[in-house]
Design a protein around this motif. Structure first.
Motif, mmCIF file in Angstrom:
data_model
loop_
_atom_site.group_PDB
_atom_site.id
_atom_site.type_symbol
_atom_site.label_atom_id
_atom_site.label_comp_id
_atom_site.label_asym_id
_atom_site.label_seq_id
_atom_site.Cartn_x
_atom_site.Cartn_y
_atom_site.Cartn_z
ATOM 1 N N PRO A 183 0.817 -1.217 0.000
ATOM 2 C CA PRO A 183 0.000 0.000 0.000
ATOM 3 C C PRO A 183 0.850 1.266 0.000
ATOM 4 O O PRO A 183 2.022 1.251 0.396
ATOM 5 N N HIS A 184 0.254 2.354 -0.439
ATOM 6 C CA HIS A 184 0.909 3.661 -0.320
ATOM 7 C C HIS A 184 0.911 4.048 1.155
ATOM 8 O O HIS A 184 -0.134 4.076 1.812
ATOM 9 N N VAL A 185 2.079 4.294 1.689
ATOM 10 C CA VAL A 185 2.194 4.656 3.106
ATOM 11 C C VAL A 185 3.038 5.909 3.226
ATOM 12 O O VAL A 185 3.904 6.171 2.390
ATOM 13 N N SER A 186 2.772 6.669 4.263
ATOM 14 C CA SER A 186 3.556 7.876 4.509
ATOM 15 C C SER A 186 4.286 7.734 5.835
ATOM 16 O O SER A 186 3.961 6.863 6.643
ATOM 17 N N GLY A 187 5.264 8.587 6.053
ATOM 18 C CA GLY A 187 6.002 8.547 7.300
ATOM 19 C C GLY A 187 7.136 7.541 7.261
ATOM 20 O O GLY A 187 7.401 6.896 6.238
ATOM 21 N N THR A 188 7.823 7.425 8.399
ATOM 22 C CA THR A 188 8.954 6.506 8.516
ATOM 23 C C THR A 188 8.886 5.780 9.853
ATOM 24 O O THR A 188 8.213 6.225 10.787
ATOM 25 N N THR A 211 14.100 2.449 -1.613
ATOM 26 C CA THR A 211 12.736 2.492 -1.072
ATOM 27 C C THR A 211 12.727 2.073 0.386
ATOM 28 O O THR A 211 12.048 2.692 1.230
ATOM 29 N N ILE A 212 13.472 1.031 0.697
ATOM 30 C CA ILE A 212 13.532 0.549 2.080
ATOM 31 C C ILE A 212 14.080 1.626 3.002
ATOM 32 O O ILE A 212 13.502 1.920 4.060
ATOM 33 N N ARG A 213 15.177 2.262 2.599
ATOM 34 C CA ARG A 213 15.814 3.258 3.478
ATOM 35 C C ARG A 213 14.969 4.530 3.598
ATOM 36 O O ARG A 213 15.052 5.234 4.598
ATOM 37 N N GLN A 214 14.148 4.794 2.594
ATOM 38 C CA GLN A 214 13.251 5.957 2.679
ATOM 39 C C GLN A 214 12.231 5.748 3.797
ATOM 40 O O GLN A 214 11.892 6.694 4.518
ATOM 41 N N LEU A 215 11.727 4.521 3.932
ATOM 42 C CA LEU A 215 10.719 4.218 4.947
ATOM 43 C C LEU A 215 11.331 3.814 6.278
ATOM 44 O O LEU A 215 10.746 4.054 7.341
ATOM 45 N N PHE A 216 12.508 3.170 6.208
ATOM 46 C CA PHE A 216 13.162 2.623 7.405
ATOM 47 C C PHE A 216 14.617 3.108 7.437
ATOM 48 O O PHE A 216 15.533 2.395 7.023
#
Length: 249
Positions: A183-188, A211-216
Motif C-alpha cells: 500500500p501507499h504509506v507515509s512517514g517513517t 525504497t527501504i531506506r526511505q521508509l526505514f
C-alpha cells in the motif's frame, strides 16, 4: 482478535511477535518460536483468514497491521516473513509506538508479480469428500503441484478430520493483487530494522534498498547463506542466531 500461540520466556525482556506468510500459520513457527523464547516471551499469531483466526472479507495490509497492533499490549519486537513481513512493516509505520525493533524476513515494501493464485486453484480443486488421510490429499495435489515441499506446507492448513481448509481461499484469491502489492504509506519507522534475506532468494533486490531506506532509515541488511525464501525453515539455527543477535544488541 487474532489467535496466537504463546511461548513464555523472561518477562524483563521485550516480547517478540511473529507474523507468518501467505498460507502459513503460527504452528509453522513453533520450533523457532520455542527456541527464541529462551530470551523473551514469543507470540506467534495466525493472521486473518488463516489458521484459527477469524475470517474477514478484506485481506489488505492496513487491516492486517491493525490486527497485529491489537495483540501488542504496550510494545513488542516484531518479526514478519513474506506477507507477514509486509504487515509488520505497515504496523511499524502506522503504529510506531507499538514496535521497538523490526525484523523483515525475505520481503521488501514493493509490489511483486508472482501471483499465488495457481496454488489457491489447486487447493480449491481438492475433492475433500475423497480425503480420508493427508496422503489422499497429497496424491490429489500432485496433479497440480510438483514440489513435495510446497504440498507439505499447504497441507499443514488442511483439517483432514473436518475436511476443510483453515484458509479463506475465496478471499485470498480475491485479494491477491493487494497481497502481492504494497500500500501507499507515509512517514517513517525510525527504530532499528533488520532486513534478513535468504542468499538464494531474489525477493529483496539491491534496487529495493532506496525504497527501504526511505521508509526505514535505520535499516540494516543481512543474508543467510544457502537459504531461499523459506529461510527460517531451510536454515532454522542460522535464522534464530541472526534474530537473537539483532534483538539482543
Amino acid at each position: 482478535m487474532l489467535e496466537a500461540n504463546t511461548y513464555d520466556g523472561p518477562s524483563e525482556t521485550t516480547p517478540l511477535l511473529i507474523a507468518h506468510g501467505l498460507f502459513g500459520s503460527a504452528r509453522n513457527w513453533g520450533v523457532v518460536a520455542k527456541r527464541l523464547s529462551e530470551d523473551r516471551t514469543v507470540r506467534a499469531v495466525d493472521m486473518r483468514n488463516h489458521g484459527e483466526s477469524p475470517w474477514f472479507d478484506a485481506h489488505r495490509y492496513p487491516q492486517m497491521a491493525d490486527d497485529l497492533a491489537k495483540v501488542i499490549p504496550e510494545q513488542a519486537d516484531v518479526l514478519g516473513h513474506s506477507m507477514g513481513g509486509k504487515a509488520a512493516m505497515v504496523l511499524a509505520l502506522a503504529h510506531q509506538e507499538k514496535v521497538r525493533k523490526l525484523i523483515v524476513a525475505d520481503i521488501a515494501p514493493v509490489a511483486y508479480s508472482h501471483t499465488q493464485t495457481p496454488l489457491i486453484d489447486a487447493m480449491r480443486d481438492l475433492d475433500l469428500d475423497q480425503v480420508e488421510t493427508r496422503g489422499d490429499a497429497d496424491r490429489q495435489l500432485q496433479a497440480h503441484i510438483d514440489d513435495a515441499g510446497v504440498r507439505a506446507f499447504l497441507l499443514q492448513s488442511l483439517d483432514v478430520k473436518a475436511r476443510r481448509w483453515r484458509l479463506n481461499l475465496d478471499v485470498l484469491a480475491d485479494e491477491m493483487d493487494s497481497i502481492i502489492g504494497f500500500p501507499h504509506v507515509s512517514g517513517t519507522f525510525d527504530g532499528p530494522t533488520l532486513f534478513l534475506s535468504g542468499a538464494n532468494s531474489d525477493y529483496v533486490q539491491p534496487a529495493h534498498r532506496a525504497t527501504i531506506r526511505q521508509l526505514f532509515p535505520m535499516a540494516r541488511f543481512a543474508k543467510i547463506p544457502g537459504a531461499g525464501h523459506w529461510l527460517h525453515a531451510e536454515k532454522p539455527r542460522e535464522f534464530e542466531a541472526a534474530v537473537s543477535a539483532f534483538l539482543n544488541a
